[in-house]
Design an enzyme around this catalytic site. Structure first.
Site, short mmCIF file in Angstrom:
data_model
loop_
_atom_site.label_atom_id
_atom_site.label_comp_id
_atom_site.label_asym_id
_atom_site.label_seq_id
_atom_site.Cartn_x
_atom_site.Cartn_y
_atom_site.Cartn_z
N HIS A 404 0.81 -1.22 0.00
CA HIS A 404 0.00 0.00 0.00
C HIS A 404 0.84 1.27 0.00
O HIS A 404 0.32 2.36 -0.23
CB HIS A 404 -0.94 0.01 1.21
CG HIS A 404 -2.30 0.56 0.91
ND1 HIS A 404 -2.50 1.55 -0.02
CD2 HIS A 404 -3.52 0.26 1.41
CE1 HIS A 404 -3.79 1.85 -0.07
NE2 HIS A 404 -4.43 1.08 0.77
N ASP A 408 -1.88 2.24 -4.84
CA ASP A 408 -3.16 2.62 -4.24
C ASP A 408 -4.21 1.56 -4.53
O ASP A 408 -4.11 0.78 -5.49
CB ASP A 408 -3.63 3.97 -4.81
CG ASP A 408 -2.71 5.10 -4.40
OD1 ASP A 408 -2.09 5.00 -3.32
OD2 ASP A 408 -2.59 6.07 -5.17
#
Length: 432
Positions: A404, A408
């Site tokens: 992450h 995204d």
């Protein structure tokens, strides 16, 4: 006769130490030139160390599970001729191997003979020391707590204080083997009170060494460093399976049979053209993401020794059949313990699959330092509604994890949806 010391060779750039996973010989054995002496592990590759000479084993340089630095003594042989050592200075390993034996003319026997002479001679009169005699400096204490960063991290997690351990490595350095020994000492302390009579109360301790230790360290590093998130999507693979059956029926005998995996690899290669963010490696220490044009796909493979990840290099240059052959070759090499280091490193994205045991959903762990992994779950036939009618369709879930920090959620979802579109419309797999 002479002494020949075989030192741990340099097995590749960046390798500072290796782990002994198997000794092929023992003290007293006679060995021949090119005979394999030991198996050592570096990263996830097992390497055989051969003997360069004929000789007899005097001592081994470490225990199974112990880490040895490059250049450290691996094994000591007695050979015809002068060897590569003058043989005058005994090492701890040699002393241990010959404990209880005093050779004529050895330093030990010389000291004993001199001691007998002193017992028979009259004791000399002690002289007063000069007033200005210099004081002898005490030898500096052996350094404690020296350890590599990986050893320090493991000791911290195990609650082991390094300053109280005696290291067995060079210059007293503490190794993983020293931590294992400390753990064994802990479990050998029996609790007070009567012993359990119920056989189901029996316990056993298993040292985590070799491949299992490498896997544990790799998984721990991945989960500690990477903030994972997993995205799951179901895929209708009915048409894909029909295409695969057709190709195998028409070309299987001549070109080999293909599984789902080469088709998935092809879909990933095409999808990465639109989402190069997923074909990358992240160096979080320098804060640099490196994206790759070439696609090197790691294929997680279960072996008797544990999970390994051989790499199909330049997957974008393979067709379905060459991909299938390369996957089969690498899997066989990994399971036989013959995969070399270059075949087990350098992947830019990884596929993991449990096949028929794939379950409904998994949360795969990213192969650090990559940023994405594609997980395949089992294929099942389910009733689905298509054009208002209930029909049987072959369905399969893709469970994929992403870093992450780099990718995204929206990008990850779009990437997986692109893979899904290729798999559900397999004719597009052949259009660049």
């Amino acid at each position: 006769m002479g002494i020949h010391i075989i030192k741990m060779p340099d097995l590749g750039e960046g390798i500072a130490e290796v782990e002994v996973v198997e000794w092929r010989v023992k003290p007293g054995d006679t060995v021949k030139e090119d005979q394999v002496l030991a198996d050592v592990m570096t990263d996830k590759a097992t390497v055989e160390i051969p003997s360069p000479v004929n000789g007899t084993v005097i001592a081994l340089g470490g225990e199974i599970g112990e880490s040895l630095a490059v250049g450290a003594e691996l094994i000591r042989l007695e050979v015809a001729g002068s060897g590569n050592q003058n043989g005058k200075t005994a090492t701890p390993a040699t002393a241990t191997a010959t404990a209880g034996t005093t050779l004529p003319g050895s330093p030990v026997s010389t000291v004993c003979e001199r001691a007998e002479e002193l017992e028979e001679a009259p004791a000399p009169v002690a002289k007063a020391a000069p007033a200005q005699a210099p004081l002898l400096k005490a030898a500096p204490p052996r350094a404690r707590g020296l350890a590599a960063p990986a050893v320090r991290q493991r000791a911290l997690e195990l609650g082991i204080a390094l300053e109280f351990l005696e290291g067995s490595g060079p210059e007293g350095r503490i190794t993983h083997a020293d931590l294992d020994a400390q753990l064994l000492r802990r479990v050998k302390v029996a609790p007070s009170g009567p012993k359990p009579s119920d056989p189901t109360d029996a316990e056993r301790t298993i040292a985590v060494t070799g491949m299992r230790r490498k896997i544990a360290q790799k998984m721990q590093e991945a989960k500690r460093r990477i903030p994972h998130f997993t995205y799951v999507e179901e895929v209708d693979v009915t048409e894909l399976e029909a295409l695969r059956a057709h190709l195998n029926g028409q070309h299987g005998n001549q070109r080999g049979r293909i599984t789902l995996l080469p088709l998935l690899m092809r879909a990933i290669v095409l999808s990465l053209k639109q989402f190069p963010q997923a074909n990358a490696r992240f160096n979080d220490e320098s804060g640099i993401v490196t994206q790759y044009d070439a696609v090197h796909i790691g294929v997680a493979t279960q072996t008797a020794a544990g999970l390994m990840v051989p790499v199909v290099r330049n997957a974008h240059k393979h067709d379905l059949w060459s991909s299938a052959l390369e996957v089969a070759r690498l899997a066989e090499a990994a399971r036989a313990g013959k995969a070399v280091r270059d075949e087990l490193s350098g992947s830019t994205i990884t596929i993991t699959s449990l096949g028929a045991l794939g379950g409904i959903v998994t949360t795969p762990v990213i192969n650090h330092p990559e940023v994405a992994i594609i997980g395949v779950n089992k294929m099942v036939e389910r009733p689905m509604i298509r054009d208002g009618a209930i029909v049987a369709r072959k369905m399969m879930n893709l469970s994929s994890s992403f870093d992450h920090r780099v990718i995204d959620g929206m990008v990850a979802a779009q990437f997986v949806q692109t893979i899904r579109a290729y798999l559900e419309t397999p004719a597009t797999l052949f259009i660049d």
